[in-house]
Motif scaffolding. Structure first.
Motif, short mmCIF file in Angstrom:
data_model
loop_
_atom_site.label_atom_id
_atom_site.label_comp_id
_atom_site.label_asym_id
_atom_site.label_seq_id
_atom_site.Cartn_x
_atom_site.Cartn_y
_atom_site.Cartn_z
N UNK A 43 0.82 -1.22 0.00
CA UNK A 43 0.00 0.00 0.00
C UNK A 43 0.85 1.27 0.00
N UNK A 44 2.11 1.15 -0.40
CA UNK A 44 3.00 2.31 -0.37
C UNK A 44 2.73 3.22 -1.56
N UNK A 45 2.75 4.52 -1.32
CA UNK A 45 2.61 5.52 -2.37
C UNK A 45 3.99 5.77 -2.98
N UNK A 46 4.22 5.15 -4.14
CA UNK A 46 5.51 5.29 -4.81
C UNK A 46 5.51 6.61 -5.60
N UNK A 91 3.77 0.22 3.50
CA UNK A 91 3.89 1.58 4.03
C UNK A 91 4.51 1.57 5.42
N UNK A 92 4.13 0.59 6.25
CA UNK A 92 4.73 0.50 7.59
C UNK A 92 6.20 0.09 7.51
N UNK A 93 6.50 -0.82 6.59
CA UNK A 93 7.91 -1.20 6.41
C UNK A 93 8.73 -0.01 5.94
N UNK A 94 8.16 0.80 5.05
CA UNK A 94 8.87 2.00 4.60
C UNK A 94 9.11 2.96 5.76
#
Length: 501
Positions: free
Chosen positions: A186-189, A332-335
Motif C-alpha cells: 500500500x506504499x505511495x511510490x 507503508x509500515x515497512x517503509x
C-alpha cells in the motif's frame, strides 16, 4: 495286464499326469500295478485304465497316500487346514493344484497363508544334495495343469505366464496448504521512474551524534591508558607506541564496507536477503531513499531471522530488518521503519555509536577484570572470617574514593557515562522519528508504534490473568533505557499527524 471296465463305475474323465519330480522316475499311475512310463523319449507301455482296485504308491517322503483320480471310491484329499495336510509340489511353498473335477479350492494366491509344514520338518527331495534347501519360485502357476519350473529338474518347453500380483494404487498426495497471502503493498511510490534530488551529504553528524562522541571521551582516555600500559610494558617503548598508533587507526574500519559486513554477519547475526526478500525490499528502500535524496546503493540491506518487528542501523553502511517486518507488515509500515533507520544513518547515530563503543572497549574490559578480581577476593575472604571480608570491602572502598579524589575528571564522567549515553540514545530515537515524519511516513510510523504498545498491553493483560504482576523498571533503570516509551514517541509525532503528512 488290463482289467475290464467296471459297469458300476462312472464314466472316467480325462487323465492328467502328475508333474514329474526332479531327478527321479515319475510315480506310477493310480490303480496300476506297473510303474508309470519314464520321461519323454523312453519307450513305455500304455497306461492302465483308471478305476482299478490297486492304489497309487505314496508321495516320496510322505506317510499320506496320494489323492485318487476322479471317479474312484477313495476319499478326496484333505484340505490345507485338516489334521494331515496335502503335500506341496516339490520346490514350491504352496499346495498342489486340485485335480480337474474335484471340489478342492483353487490354489491360494500369495496373500493367503501357507499351509502347515510336514511333521518333523520338510522332506528331503530326491535329487537334492545333502543339506541343500530347494529354491522356491516367486509365484505359483497361473492355471491348473501348468508345469512349474524346478530349479534342479529339466526345464519344460512351455511355461505358464508369470504371475503379476495386484498393484495397490499409490495414495493420493496430500494437497499442500495454500501459501499465506503476502503483506499488502500500500506504499505511495511517488518517485517511481522519475528523477530524484540528491542530498549534498549522504551521511552526517547531528547534535545527537556529536553528544554521543563527547560522552565517550572519558572511556576513550581510559582505554588509551590501558592499551599504552600493556603495549609499552610488554613490547617496549618503540613497539608499544606502534601498537597504540595501530589501535587509534583501527577506528577507520567502521567505514570499511567489508569489515562492516563481517561485523554484521558474525556479531549482529544478519545475512544477505534472499531473492524474493530482495524483490520486496528494494522497491520500498528506493522509494524511501528517493524521498530523502540518498543514493540507494550507499547502504547495504541485510536481514535478521526473527519473529519481532524490528530494524537496525549498524556501522556506517548497514541497514538490517527482521523477517517479520519484511513479510508480515504492509509496505507503508515497512517503509516507515526503514525511514527511521535511514534517519539514524544520515544523522550519524550509527557510526558514532560504533566508534565510541570500539574506542571504549579496552577500558570496559579492564573494568570488568577488576570487578571480577574484587568478587573473587570477597568470596575468598568470606571463607576465613567476617573480619577478613570487612577488610576487603574497606580496601575496595578506599580505592574507589582515592580514584574520585585523585582523578575526578576521569572517574565522575565514567560513572555518569551510562546515564548520559542512554539519554543521548533516547534523543537519537526521537530525531530518527522526525526524519521519517519529514519524508511523509508519520501516520505509518504511528501505526507501528501502536502495534508495539498493543503488544506490551497484551503481555500485561496475560500476566494479570495469571495472577502475576510484571516488574516495572525503577527510577534509575528508566534512566538507563536507550529508547523512549511509545507514548512519548507518539506525542512527538502529533504535530506531523495533525498536518496530515
Amino acid at each position: 495286464m488290463s482289467y475290464p471296465p467296471d459297469p458300476a463305475a462312472p464314466e472316467p474323465g480325462p487323465v492328467y499326469p502328475d508333474p514329474p519330480y526332479p531327478g527321479t522316475p515319475a510315480p506310477p499311475y493310480p490303480g496300476s500295478a506297473v510303474p508309470a512310463p519314464p520321461y519323454p523319449g523312453a519307450p513305455a507301455p500304455p497306461p492302465p485304465y483308471p478305476g482299478a482296485p490297486a492304489s497309487s504308491p505314496p508321495y516320496p517322503g510322505s506317510a499320506v497316500p496320494a489323492p485318487p483320480y476322479p471317479g474312484s471310491a477313495a476319499s478326496a484329499p484333505p484340505y490345507p487346514r485338516s489334521a494331515v495336510p496335502a503335500p506341496p509340489y516339490p520346490g514350491s511353498a504352496v499346495p498342489s493344484p486340485p485335480y480337474p473335477g474335484s471340489a478342492a479350492p483353487p490354489p491360494p494366491y500369495p496373500e493367503t497363508p501357507a499351509p502347515p509344514s510336514y511333521p518333523g520338518g520338510a522332506p528331503q527331495y530326491p535329487g537334492a544334495g545333502a543339506g541343500a534347501a530347494p529354491s522356491y519360485p516367486a509365484a505359483p502357476p497361473a492355471h491348473p495343469g501348468a508345469t512349474p519350473t524346478y530349479p534342479n529338474g529339466p526345464q519344460p518347453t512351455a511355461t505358464a505366464p508369470p504371475y503379476i500380483p495386484p498393484q495397490t494404487p499409490p495414495a493420493a498426495p496430500t494437497p499442500a496448504a495454500p501459501p499465506e497471502a503476502p503483506a499488502p503493498d500500500d506504499l505511495d511510490y511517488r518517485h517511481a521512474g522519475s528523477r530524484i534530488h540528491v542530498a549534498a551529504h549522504q551521511r552526517g553528524a547531528d547534535a545527537t551524534a556529536i553528544g554521543q562522541l563527547a560522552v565517550q571521551v572519558p572511556g576513550f582516555l581510559v582505554s588509551l591508558a590501558v592499551v599504552a600500559s600493556f603495549a609499552v610494558g610488554i613490547l617496549g617503548t618503540a613497539m608499544g607506541w606502534l601498537v597504540v598508533l595501530a589501535w587509534l587507526a583501527s577506528g577507520a574500519l567502521v567505514f570499511h564496507r567489508p569489515t562492516e559486513l563481517a561485523f554484521a554477519r558474525h556479531v549482529m547475526k544478519l545475512r544477505a536477503p534472499l531473492a524474493e526478500e530482495r524483490a520486496r525490499l528494494e522497491p520500498i528502500w528506493r522509494e524511501v531513499t528517493a524521498r530523502a535524496g540518498i543514493e540507494a546503493h550507499t547502504y547495504e540491506l541485510m536481514v535478521e531471522n526473527s519473529t519481532d518487528l524490528n530494524a537496525v542501523a549498524a556501522a556506517g553502511h548497514v541497514v538490517g530488518v527482521t523477517t517479520y517486518a519484511l513479510n508480515e507488515i504492509p509496505s507503508s509500515n515497512l517503509a516507515a521503519v526503514l525511514a527511521h533507520e535511514l534517519g539514524h544513518h544520515t544523522g550519524g547515530h550509527a557510526w558514532t555509536g560504533l566508534l565510541g563503543y570500539w574506542y571504549s572497549l579496552p577500558g570496559r574490559i579492564a573494568w570488568a577484570f577488576m570487578r571480577g578480581i574484587a568478587r573473587i577476593a570477597i568470596r575468598v575472604a568470606s571463607v576465613f572470617s567476617l573480619a577478613a571480608t570487612g577488610m576487603v570491602y574497606l580496601f575496595i572502598g578506599m580505592f574507589v574514593i582515592g580514584g574520585f579524589v585523585a582523578a575526578w575528571y576521569i572517574t565522575v564522567p565514567l560513572v555518569a557515562a551510562p546515564y548520559l549515553l542512554a539519554y543521548v540514545g533516547r534523543q537519537g530515537e526521537l530525531r530518527a522519528d522526525r526524519q521519517a515524519a519529514d519524508l511523509g511516513f508519520a501516520p505509518h510510523l504511528a501505526q507501528v508504534l501502536h502495534h508495539f504498545q498493543a503488544q506490551e498491553d497484551a503481555v500485561k493483560a496475560q500476566a494479570a490473568a495469571q495472577g502475576r504482576q510484571l516488574k516495572e523498571p525503577g527510577g534509575l533503570a528508566k534512566l538507563l533505557t536507550t529508547h523512549p516509551d511509545n507514548y512519548t514517541r507518539l506525542q512527538a509525532l502529533e504535530p506531523y499527524l495533525q498536518l496530515g503528512r
